[in-house]
Design a protein around this motif. Sequence first.
Motif, PDB file in Angstrom:
ATOM      1  N   TYR A 158       0.681  -0.765   0.287  1.00 17.49           N
ATOM      2  CA  TYR A 158      -0.338  -0.264  -0.364  1.00 17.49           C
ATOM      3  C   TYR A 158       1.047   1.737  -0.342  1.00 17.49           C
ATOM      4  N   LYS A 215      -6.852  -2.070   2.808  1.00 22.14           N
ATOM      5  CA  LYS A 215      -6.848  -0.714   2.250  1.00 22.14           C
ATOM      6  C   LYS A 215      -5.562  -0.984   0.366  1.00 22.14           C
ATOM      7  N   ALA A 216      -4.484  -1.867   0.733  1.00 20.31           N
ATOM      8  CA  ALA A 216      -3.180  -2.447  -0.475  1.00 20.31           C
ATOM      9  C   ALA A 216      -4.026  -2.340  -1.875  1.00 20.31           C
ATOM     10  N   LEU A 225      -6.301   1.284  -2.534  1.00 25.34           N
ATOM     11  CA  LEU A 225      -5.046   2.205  -3.513  1.00 25.34           C
ATOM     12  C   LEU A 225      -4.817   1.376  -4.603  1.00 25.34           C
TER      13      LEU A 225
END
Length: 443
Positions: free
Chosen positions: A22, A269-270, A273
Amino acid sequence: MLKTDLEITAPPARVPFYRHLYFQVIVAIVVGAVLGHFEPAFAVQLKPLGDAFIKLVKMIIAPVIFLTIVTGIASMTSLKTVGRVMLKAMIYFLVLSTLALVVGLLIAHVVQPGAGMNINPAELDTTEVTKYASKAHDLTLTGFLMDIIPETVIGAFTTGNILQVLFFAVLFGIALALVGKPGEPVLKFFEALTWPIFKLVAILMKAAPIGAFGAIAFTIGKYGIGALVNLAWLVGSFYVGALLFVLVILGLVARVNGFSILGLLRYLKAELLLVLGTSSSEAALPALMQKMERAGCGKSVVGLVVPTGYSFNLDGTNLYMTLAALFIAQATNTHLSMSEQLGLLAVAMVSSKGAAGVTGAGFITLAATLSVVPSVPVAGMALILGIDRFMSECRALTNFIGNAVATVVVSRWEGALDRDRLDAALHGHELPMPELNEPTLPT
């Protein structure tokens, strides 16, 4: 050599922040945006980097879906479970998709993003819009349903059609389960094949920062940040509407089902993104399937819900279509009665199916919707063509989050959710899988 119990349960060594996927994607997005702004001519030439990464991921999607679904179904104790999971998933998709369409209508009425523009549709340049409108003719309900059936078994894997792979995988998984004991060697082979396939996914994901860098550099270099200024009210309305949909509606769904939407966003989250950088939720599909299983969702539920959701649970696309349609009506001073708006909503519900995470698919489905609703001029799509790429990112993010939530919810409904594993994952303490030496994705 087998690991000891202590080694299996011990927490992994802390990884430096700069090695997390991320963080690398964030840096790539920032650098790509800056390059696109200051060196647009060069940045536009970096488009192949983003395209190449998406092609790499799409290359592996078919085997991931096939192996996950086949092994999941063949391992089920009862085939009735397959039908039950699909029925529950479809009910969920229908309800949430309808809510997304309604939210788009409400935001358009409250914000009035197109009011006062007084655009004459006859004066608009519709050259580019015509290209999308021609593709929209293929998005009929009958054509969509017929397209689910592949011409050949091999064709399901070569065309890149997710629903065709899903269709064949479900049938093959059922057949393998019905065979019984003679089919056990085949099942064990597919289960063993899952490891190198997911290891390959982990390897490909290391190229995510490069793909995100090329994609965002091209977007900013091609369209420029200035493209947002004239239509910032529409873009802002869409982003705010999508944010409210995720935090309020999906947040309420999550709370009712015993988990936090913010915790789920942190856990993914990674992948979020990556979707932001590439403007395609498809780029993160293999990673989503593995991470949802690692978060305690049943393998068979993940295999059925995630791929199906990529065509039938497009919350972001649905919200975008009704908001954009009413924006065009407002900008061109086209009055829509309540019955016409309800008709627009019904058509959008059908035409949005099948836009499976592909960049630009939302624009095509909008063209398909407006071509059926003659009250709104299709030529008005020229108003939003220049900023659609910026809105595509938000569509993809909302679609991705919606499918992650759906997977947890359906798993809970099915009693196939490991609550301890889910809580640990959402609090940043992901538990190791029972299997030894499982390949893991970069975080």
